[in-house]
Design a protein around this motif. Sequence first.
Motif, short mmCIF file in Angstrom:
data_model
loop_
_atom_site.label_atom_id
_atom_site.label_comp_id
_atom_site.label_asym_id
_atom_site.label_seq_id
_atom_site.Cartn_x
_atom_site.Cartn_y
_atom_site.Cartn_z
N LEU A 108 0.83 -1.19 0.00
CA LEU A 108 0.00 0.00 0.00
C LEU A 108 0.87 1.25 0.00
N PRO A 109 0.32 2.40 -0.39
CA PRO A 109 1.10 3.64 -0.37
C PRO A 109 1.65 3.95 1.02
N ASN A 110 2.84 4.53 1.07
CA ASN A 110 3.45 4.88 2.36
C ASN A 110 3.34 6.38 2.66
N LYS A 111 2.47 7.08 1.91
CA LYS A 111 2.25 8.50 2.15
C LYS A 111 0.75 8.76 2.27
N THR A 112 0.38 9.77 3.05
CA THR A 112 -1.03 10.11 3.23
C THR A 112 -1.16 11.58 3.59
N LEU A 113 -2.36 12.10 3.47
CA LEU A 113 -2.63 13.47 3.88
C LEU A 113 -2.93 13.49 5.38
N TYR A 122 -3.09 -0.08 -11.05
CA TYR A 122 -3.41 -1.15 -10.10
C TYR A 122 -3.44 -0.60 -8.68
N ARG A 123 -2.45 0.20 -8.32
CA ARG A 123 -2.38 0.78 -6.97
C ARG A 123 -3.60 1.67 -6.71
N THR A 124 -4.01 2.43 -7.71
CA THR A 124 -5.18 3.29 -7.58
C THR A 124 -6.44 2.47 -7.29
N LYS A 125 -6.60 1.36 -8.01
CA LYS A 125 -7.78 0.52 -7.80
C LYS A 125 -7.77 -0.12 -6.41
N ILE A 126 -6.60 -0.52 -5.94
CA ILE A 126 -6.50 -1.10 -4.61
C ILE A 126 -6.91 -0.08 -3.54
N VAL A 127 -6.40 1.12 -3.65
CA VAL A 127 -6.73 2.17 -2.67
C VAL A 127 -8.21 2.52 -2.74
N ASN A 128 -8.76 2.63 -3.93
CA ASN A 128 -10.18 2.94 -4.09
C ASN A 128 -11.05 1.85 -3.45
N LYS A 129 -10.63 0.61 -3.60
CA LYS A 129 -11.38 -0.49 -3.01
C LYS A 129 -11.36 -0.40 -1.48
N LEU A 130 -10.22 -0.04 -0.90
CA LEU A 130 -10.08 0.02 0.54
C LEU A 130 -10.91 1.15 1.16
#
Length: 222
Positions: free
Chosen positions: A69-74, A210-218
């Motif tokens: 998963l991404p290691n950065k966030t707002l 792919y990463r975008t779809k994973i985050v959107n699903k979560l």
Amino acid sequence: MQKTLALPISKLARAGWHQLSFKIMSGESTDVDKEAVNDWYKQLPNILKDFEPDDIFNMDETGLFFKCLPNKTLADRKEKCYGWKNSKLRLSVLVGANNSGTEKLKLLIIGKFRRPRCFAKNQQLPVQYCANKKSWMTSSIFEEYIMLDLDMKFQHEKRTVLFFVDNCPAHPKNLVSKLKAIKLVFFPNNMTSKVQPMDARIIKDVKAKYRTKIVNKLIGID
């Protein structure tokens, strides 16, 4: 130059007027013989002359850490952000498309298990799937995919196509004489970083989507 590199990082960061920047050091491209690359490009018109852009294909494998998963966030400036240890579970993905961009090959996914539990309720996958113990591309997988899937497909369509692939042990050269609708052309040794079209952001964009779809699903976005 030595004095400049001896500066603290904080000072180097402020030294934009000296045209300095931090870059990732990559040794793969430095091993490429520029003259050999130029010779390859000179040969290309002769290789391509009998094929239309729609019938010229390229494909390449890449590794995908599918649970990372991404290691950065707002977050608020004062808020502390705590991460987690990313999963090392890996798949191999074979990506392919034609020169004109009008035809994308169905992704070939190579996993570790032949019948993962997550496939129990999904009999029709949007990708092609196979497996081995290390989730790597092998010569047997490549040969089966090229001969039984792609070559049969293009024979049925009554097309003769050109395929550019990397020169590696997983891509057996004796396969050339077995194909009827596909002409295989192997890139010269040690030139992948310069002549492989799939490395020109195509694979990178596939992983980004792919990463975008994973985050959107979560987060509950369809």
